[in-house]
Design a protein around this motif. Structure first.
Motif, PDB file in Angstrom:
ATOM      1  N   GLY A 167       2.369  -8.884  -0.763  1.00 60.47           N
ATOM      2  CA  GLY A 167       1.175  -8.359  -1.550  1.00 60.47           C
ATOM      3  C   GLY A 167       0.887  -9.082  -2.818  1.00 60.47           C
ATOM      4  O   GLY A 167      -0.263  -8.993  -3.554  1.00 60.47           O
ATOM      5  N   GLU A 185       0.897  -1.327   0.092  1.00 62.11           N
ATOM      6  CA  GLU A 185       0.089  -0.183  -0.016  1.00 62.11           C
ATOM      7  C   GLU A 185       0.746   1.275   0.189  1.00 62.11           C
ATOM      8  O   GLU A 185       1.833   1.434   0.877  1.00 62.11           O
ATOM      9  CB  GLU A 185      -0.845   0.080   1.209  1.00 62.11           C
ATOM     10  N   ARG A 204      -1.617  -5.989   1.995  1.00 66.53           N
ATOM     11  CA  ARG A 204      -2.678  -5.163   1.408  1.00 66.53           C
ATOM     12  C   ARG A 204      -3.728  -4.832   2.291  1.00 66.53           C
ATOM     13  O   ARG A 204      -4.067  -5.629   3.088  1.00 66.53           O
ATOM     14  CB  ARG A 204      -3.184  -5.858   0.023  1.00 66.53           C
TER      15      ARG A 204
END
Length: 297
Positions: free
Chosen positions: A233, A51, A260
């Motif tokens: 991720g 992120e 994530r």
């Protein structure tokens, strides 16, 4: 710490597994401003995992509320629901002390006895194998595996793993990432997970190289009893590329769920699309939101 004179300084507690203990120790020192890692990341709009902004971990709970509620209802045991609830509180309050109510011992990460047994470890696939440290821990707990298939895209760790297990003809290292399709991704060595420089890295940190990604279904044709994924991720994509293996062998799955913001619901959806018969468990192993794992069994 009591010898340090702090007037207007900002103190950041930078430990993942001992931050609550350190915060407790410093409580009597009356330092004016102490932040945990969640508060720092949030204030700086810092990236976390895959992120670009840590705030996504908080805002997603509001924007995707129904998805998080649905994920909670998929969990199969009360301890998992307690962990899920605790992780939501950590994301919304930025309070790390909440973790003391539900975290498990760090040495149990990937191998929680509620879900994983010696029989499950016999034919082991490790996505994000580093130099084989998880395999070493697995065998310390359950004894030697029958076969281990290790996927590690970072060259220094891959070569260290080859060296470490060179005498084991049942341990195979692959210099690949796992994904839903074949692909090639840019990679900067300076962003390595090896922040402590444990590996002898002769690759210059200022170059850009590539990670090649493959489908697990196209590489492993034999039996798989346990599949662990900790790949920054890319877990959802790797699961899609392993769908045939998962349907055929129904291995235990240990999937990291903190890279994530949508991992807490999306990873459940991905596995259920492949095989809806899986039950779902969740455990957490740190003071901060890292080191959460789904167990599909």
């Amino acid at each position: 710490p009591s010898d340090v004179q702090i007037a207007n300084a900002l103190v950041v507690i930078g430990s993942g597994h001992f931050s609550n203990e350190i915060i407790a120790q410093t409580a009597d020192l009356k330092w004016p401003l102490v932040l945990n890692m969640h508060q720092l990341y949030f204030a700086l709009h810092a990236f976390h995992g895959a992120e670009a902004d840590f705030k996504n971990f908080s805002s997603a709970i509001i924007s995707d509320a129904n998805r998080f509620i649905s994920a909670f209802l998929e969990l199969d045991d009360d301890d998992s629901r307690k962990v899920f609830d605790g992780l939501i509180r950590m994301r919304t309050t930025l309070d790390t002390k909440v973790a003391d109510e539900f975290k498990s011992p760090f040495q149990d990460e990937y191998f929680d006895s509620s879900y994983i047994s010696a029989a499950d470890a016999a034919y082991f696939v490790d996505a994000g194998a580093a130099a084989g440290d998880t395999l070493e821990r697995l065998e310390e707990r359950f004894g030697p595996v029958q076969h281990a298939y290790m996927f590690e895209p970072e060259l220094p760790a891959y070569y260290e793993g080859l060296r470490k297990f060179s005498s084991r003809n049942n341990v195979f290292f692959y210099n690949f990432g796992l994904a839903s399709e074949y692909g090639k991704f840019t990679y900067q060595p300076e962003l390595s997970f090896d922040i402590l420089h444990e590996f002898n890295n002769r690759i210059p940190n200022d170059i850009t190289s590539f990670i090649q990604a493959v489908r697990l279904d196209d590489v492993i044709k034999g039996k798989v009893t346990m599949f662990k994924l900790d790949i920054e991720g890319a877990e959802a994509s790797a699961l899609q590329g392993a769908a045939e293996t998962i349907r055929k062998h129904h291995p235990k799955l240990c999937v990291c769920a903190y890279h994530r913001a949508n991992d807490l619901w999306n990873l459940i959806d991905q596995v259920k699309k492949i095989d809806e018969s899986y039950k779902v468990g969740l455990r957490h192993y740190a003071d901060i939101i890292e080191d959460s794992s789904f167990y599909f069994y």
